[in-house]
Design an enzyme around this catalytic site. Sequence first.
Site, mmCIF file in Angstrom:
data_model
loop_
_atom_site.group_PDB
_atom_site.id
_atom_site.type_symbol
_atom_site.label_atom_id
_atom_site.label_comp_id
_atom_site.label_asym_id
_atom_site.label_seq_id
_atom_site.Cartn_x
_atom_site.Cartn_y
_atom_site.Cartn_z
ATOM 1 N N ASP A 18 0.850 -1.175 0.000
ATOM 2 C CA ASP A 18 0.000 0.000 0.000
ATOM 3 C C ASP A 18 0.899 1.242 0.000
ATOM 4 O OD1 ASP A 18 -2.413 1.595 0.486
ATOM 5 O OD2 ASP A 18 -1.625 1.822 2.514
ATOM 6 N N ASP A 20 -0.320 5.148 0.945
ATOM 7 C CA ASP A 20 -0.603 6.109 2.011
ATOM 8 C C ASP A 20 -0.636 5.424 3.373
ATOM 9 O OD1 ASP A 20 -1.039 8.641 0.562
ATOM 10 O OD2 ASP A 20 -2.651 7.532 -0.407
ATOM 11 N N THR A 113 -2.500 0.587 -4.562
ATOM 12 C CA THR A 113 -2.994 1.771 -3.868
ATOM 13 C C THR A 113 -4.378 2.175 -4.344
ATOM 14 O OG1 THR A 113 -2.577 4.141 -3.485
ATOM 15 C CG2 THR A 113 -1.728 3.205 -5.543
ATOM 16 N N SER A 114 -5.145 2.788 -3.444
ATOM 17 C CA SER A 114 -6.454 3.328 -3.810
ATOM 18 C C SER A 114 -6.332 4.674 -4.517
ATOM 19 C CB SER A 114 -7.331 3.474 -2.563
ATOM 20 O OG SER A 114 -7.631 2.207 -2.015
ATOM 21 N N LYS A 145 -10.675 -1.185 -2.080
ATOM 22 C CA LYS A 145 -10.474 -1.869 -0.808
ATOM 23 C C LYS A 145 -11.637 -1.464 0.090
ATOM 24 C CE LYS A 145 -5.428 -1.242 -1.221
ATOM 25 N NZ LYS A 145 -4.263 -0.515 -0.692
ATOM 26 N N ASP A 170 -1.713 -0.226 6.233
ATOM 27 C CA ASP A 170 -1.925 0.522 7.474
ATOM 28 C C ASP A 170 -3.382 0.640 7.877
ATOM 29 O OD1 ASP A 170 -2.780 3.829 6.924
ATOM 30 O OD2 ASP A 170 -2.449 2.457 5.266
#
Length: 222
Positions: A18, A20, A113-114, A145, A170
Amino acid sequence: MPATATPAVLTARALLLDMDGTLVNSDAVVERIWRRWAERHGLDGDEVMKVVHGRQGHASMALLLPGRPVEQNLADNARMLAEETADTDGVIEIPGARAFLSSLEGLPHALVTSADVALSTARMNAAGLPLPAVRVTAESVGASKPDPEGFLKGAAELGVDPADCVVFEDSGAGIAAGRSAGMRVVGVGPRAVFHEPDVAVRDLTQVRVEAVAGGEIRLHIG
């Protein structure tokens, strides 16, 4: 947040990362943008911040404003992404991220990643981090996600069975996505510990990567 209770060793054939909160600390920007959004919509900023980490923006909006048309969420999300991409003030690396990524050179790994391409590129550059060659971004998936699609796609692009992947995450949404994909999860930072990852670390200084004969990656945690 405590570090892992006891040192651990995980083995994998690929790592899925991931961005962020895992590689990049962008909390300052996320707080600024989403608290402004919450104020515009008469929502409690603290409650909004409990939802938004790890998800694509439109997916967060769907949870926070149930019943609002999808098209409106998508349009709002596009505006938010533009704001976030332009605002890199306070974006820094998670401690140990640069060394961690350097240790993965030549080993199978992907960014999952989103964020979209523009936002992920802006934040990784702002933090002074190299972009992995394989990247799964918002444009790459049909579901945000906690849906496992992104992690499964990352594993497929690397040609590795999901069970042989370790995820670094995270957020609650990200940890749930990794678990749903059948992968083991290393939780990074203070948010992660509340969502029961397989192991948790304060930051990436607590992870050492060892390449083993036969294409195996050995992770020394703690």
